[in-house]
Write a protein that holds these residues in place. Sequence first.
Motif, PDB file in Angstrom:
ATOM      1  N   THR A   1     -68.455  23.196 -37.881  1.00 16.30           N
ATOM      2  CA  THR A   1     -68.241  23.401 -39.311  1.00 16.30           C
ATOM      3  C   THR A   1     -67.831  22.080 -39.941  1.00 16.30           C
ATOM      4  OG1 THR A   1     -67.452  25.628 -38.820  1.00 16.30           O
ATOM      5  CG2 THR A   1     -66.978  24.773 -41.017  1.00 16.30           C
ATOM      6  N   ILE A   2     -68.556  21.698 -41.015  1.00 17.09           N
ATOM      7  CA  ILE A   2     -68.236  20.470 -41.743  1.00 17.09           C
ATOM      8  C   ILE A   2     -67.635  20.869 -43.092  1.00 17.09           C
ATOM      9  CG2 ILE A   2     -69.119  18.327 -42.759  1.00 17.09           C
ATOM     10  CD1 ILE A   2     -69.729  18.243 -39.855  1.00 17.09           C
ATOM     11  N   THR A   3     -66.486  20.298 -43.415  1.00 18.48           N
ATOM     12  CA  THR A   3     -65.886  20.539 -44.728  1.00 18.48           C
ATOM     13  C   THR A   3     -65.717  19.191 -45.432  1.00 18.48           C
ATOM     14  OG1 THR A   3     -63.669  20.469 -43.768  1.00 18.48           O
ATOM     15  CG2 THR A   3     -64.659  22.640 -44.055  1.00 18.48           C
ATOM     16  N   ARG A   4     -65.790  19.242 -46.761  1.00 22.47           N
ATOM     17  CA  ARG A   4     -65.684  18.033 -47.575  1.00 22.47           C
ATOM     18  C   ARG A   4     -64.440  18.134 -48.442  1.00 22.47           C
ATOM     19  NH1 ARG A   4     -67.999  16.531 -52.946  1.00 22.47           N
ATOM     20  NH2 ARG A   4     -68.269  14.279 -52.921  1.00 22.47           N
ATOM     21  N   GLN A   5     -63.674  17.072 -48.444  1.00 23.56           N
ATOM     22  CA  GLN A   5     -62.478  16.966 -49.277  1.00 23.56           C
ATOM     23  C   GLN A   5     -62.708  15.789 -50.216  1.00 23.56           C
ATOM     24  OE1 GLN A   5     -59.204  16.261 -46.662  1.00 23.56           O
ATOM     25  NE2 GLN A   5     -57.921  17.805 -47.596  1.00 23.56           N
TER      26      GLN A   5
ATOM     27  N   ILE B   1     -74.954  12.427 -46.470  1.00 25.84           N
ATOM     28  CA  ILE B   1     -76.272  12.108 -47.024  1.00 25.84           C
ATOM     29  C   ILE B   1     -76.735  13.225 -47.958  1.00 25.84           C
ATOM     30  CG2 ILE B   1     -78.726  11.890 -46.412  1.00 25.84           C
ATOM     31  CD1 ILE B   1     -77.222   9.325 -45.835  1.00 25.84           C
ATOM     32  N   ALA B   2     -76.614  14.463 -47.518  1.00 26.08           N
ATOM     33  CA  ALA B   2     -77.057  15.604 -48.331  1.00 26.08           C
ATOM     34  C   ALA B   2     -76.274  15.681 -49.639  1.00 26.08           C
ATOM     35  CB  ALA B   2     -76.909  16.908 -47.536  1.00 26.08           C
ATOM     36  N   ASP B   3     -74.955  15.480 -49.575  1.00 31.61           N
ATOM     37  CA  ASP B   3     -74.135  15.551 -50.783  1.00 31.61           C
ATOM     38  C   ASP B   3     -74.437  14.385 -51.722  1.00 31.61           C
ATOM     39  OD1 ASP B   3     -72.967  17.869 -49.907  1.00 31.61           O
ATOM     40  OD2 ASP B   3     -71.061  16.940 -49.325  1.00 31.61           O
ATOM     41  N   ALA B   4     -74.598  13.192 -51.171  1.00 26.80           N
ATOM     42  CA  ALA B   4     -74.906  12.022 -52.005  1.00 26.80           C
ATOM     43  C   ALA B   4     -76.234  12.228 -52.718  1.00 26.80           C
ATOM     44  CB  ALA B   4     -74.947  10.756 -51.156  1.00 26.80           C
ATOM     45  N   ARG B   5     -77.225  12.747 -52.003  1.00 29.99           N
ATOM     46  CA  ARG B   5     -78.539  13.007 -52.602  1.00 29.99           C
ATOM     47  C   ARG B   5     -78.413  14.037 -53.724  1.00 29.99           C
ATOM     48  NH1 ARG B   5     -83.037  11.156 -50.917  1.00 29.99           N
ATOM     49  NH2 ARG B   5     -82.610  10.863 -48.711  1.00 29.99           N
TER      50      ARG B   5
ATOM     51  N   PRO C   1     -85.090   5.867 -41.616  1.00 28.97           N
ATOM     52  CA  PRO C   1     -85.691   5.147 -42.749  1.00 28.97           C
ATOM     53  C   PRO C   1     -85.891   6.040 -43.977  1.00 28.97           C
ATOM     54  CG  PRO C   1     -87.208   5.317 -40.877  1.00 28.97           C
ATOM     55  CD  PRO C   1     -85.891   5.825 -40.410  1.00 28.97           C
ATOM     56  N   GLU C   2     -85.913   7.353 -43.787  1.00 24.12           N
ATOM     57  CA  GLU C   2     -86.070   8.275 -44.927  1.00 24.12           C
ATOM     58  C   GLU C   2     -84.836   8.292 -45.819  1.00 24.12           C
ATOM     59  OE1 GLU C   2     -84.514  10.932 -41.528  1.00 24.12           O
ATOM     60  OE2 GLU C   2     -85.738   9.110 -41.729  1.00 24.12           O
ATOM     61  N   TRP C   3     -83.749   7.676 -45.393  1.00 20.29           N
ATOM     62  CA  TRP C   3     -82.530   7.608 -46.204  1.00 20.29           C
ATOM     63  C   TRP C   3     -82.453   6.334 -47.020  1.00 20.29           C
ATOM     64  CZ3 TRP C   3     -78.451   8.950 -41.867  1.00 20.29           C
ATOM     65  CH2 TRP C   3     -78.625  10.278 -41.469  1.00 20.29           C
ATOM     66  N   THR C   4     -83.400   5.433 -46.878  1.00 17.35           N
ATOM     67  CA  THR C   4     -83.336   4.115 -47.527  1.00 17.35           C
ATOM     68  C   THR C   4     -83.088   4.204 -49.022  1.00 17.35           C
ATOM     69  OG1 THR C   4     -84.792   3.244 -45.828  1.00 17.35           O
ATOM     70  CG2 THR C   4     -84.577   1.924 -47.812  1.00 17.35           C
ATOM     71  N   ASP C   5     -83.622   5.241 -49.662  1.00 23.06           N
ATOM     72  CA  ASP C   5     -83.444   5.384 -51.120  1.00 23.06           C
ATOM     73  C   ASP C   5     -81.980   5.589 -51.501  1.00 23.06           C
ATOM     74  OD1 ASP C   5     -83.835   7.974 -49.819  1.00 23.06           O
ATOM     75  OD2 ASP C   5     -83.762   8.838 -51.827  1.00 23.06           O
TER      76      ASP C   5
END
Length: 100
Positions: A8-12, A68-72, A93-97
């Motif tokens: 489980t990943i949680t974000r603070q 990455i998902a949250d930043a996108r 490389p798909e994260w380069t943007d």
Amino acid sequence: MSGMTQLTITRQATPSGGAYHAHLDGHEATGLLTWHLRPGPIWVADHTLVPTAIGGRGVAAALVEAMIADARAQGAAILPACSYVAAAFDHHPEWTDLLA
């Protein structure tokens, strides 16, 4: 996926940055990825830590993928100040943007 331990990943988030915490069922140890905010918005990924008790299970990779998902989703860029996050960008490389 039966028999696999649940991660489980949680974000603070705080006004100046935040952290992602990874909890593996059945373990007290938690993984951590911290970041601080710069105008842009740019998330400076400054620290990734996975205790050895839960190491080798993809915890660090899952923390970076959550960021990455949250930043996108939020239109932010990421500046990898942490060697693990920098290496993850090299392997994706798909994260380069999203690279600041």
